[in-house]
Design an enzyme around this catalytic site. Sequence first.
Site, short mmCIF file in Angstrom:
data_model
loop_
_atom_site.label_atom_id
_atom_site.label_comp_id
_atom_site.label_asym_id
_atom_site.label_seq_id
_atom_site.Cartn_x
_atom_site.Cartn_y
_atom_site.Cartn_z
N ARG A 115 0.83 -1.21 0.00
CA ARG A 115 0.00 0.00 0.00
C ARG A 115 0.86 1.26 0.00
NH1 ARG A 115 -2.55 -3.74 -1.11
NH2 ARG A 115 -4.57 -4.37 -0.30
N LYS A 150 -6.43 1.49 0.12
CA LYS A 150 -7.27 0.36 -0.23
C LYS A 150 -7.30 -0.69 0.88
CE LYS A 150 -7.64 -3.30 -3.67
NZ LYS A 150 -6.96 -3.95 -4.79
#
Length: 164
Positions: A115, A150
């Site tokens: 991420r 996310k």
Amino acid sequence: ENLPPEKLVEGVDYYFSKFDEIMDKYGLEKIKTVGDAYMCAGGLPFPSDDHACQVVLAALEITDFVKKSKKAGNGIPNRFNVRVGINTGPVIAGVVGTKKFSYDIWGDAVNIASRMESNSEPGHINVSENTYQLIKHQFVCQYRGEIATKNRGNMKMYYVLERN
């Protein structure tokens, strides 16, 4: 799409070969490459007290190498950019399956590092709060704020700018 496959592989090999040298220099473990992604880890297979700093030093050298290579005009395709994401935390490492053995790492720390990379920008080193807390006295970092990530919600992120 405009680059012949042979030239693409030549370029990836050029960069990844240098990245391999950098891994050796800082005592890091290359985990794998997938397409144009390069994954490594510090503190494996043997834990160390300074693995987060060693990973950041390697990342600085990698981003500098890519930047200089783009300016060099050495015949290697220079369309490559690099985004770096770093996180620190526990992982499980090993080999699974019975064919084409491949050493890999798993765990939430790996997912967060991914991420960090996907929320970085070309030429930048994006680190998590966990890593920032370990390196903040050795490196100049820029707080980016809490960024929507996310499947993770908002996460604090920092760009590493340089070594202190």
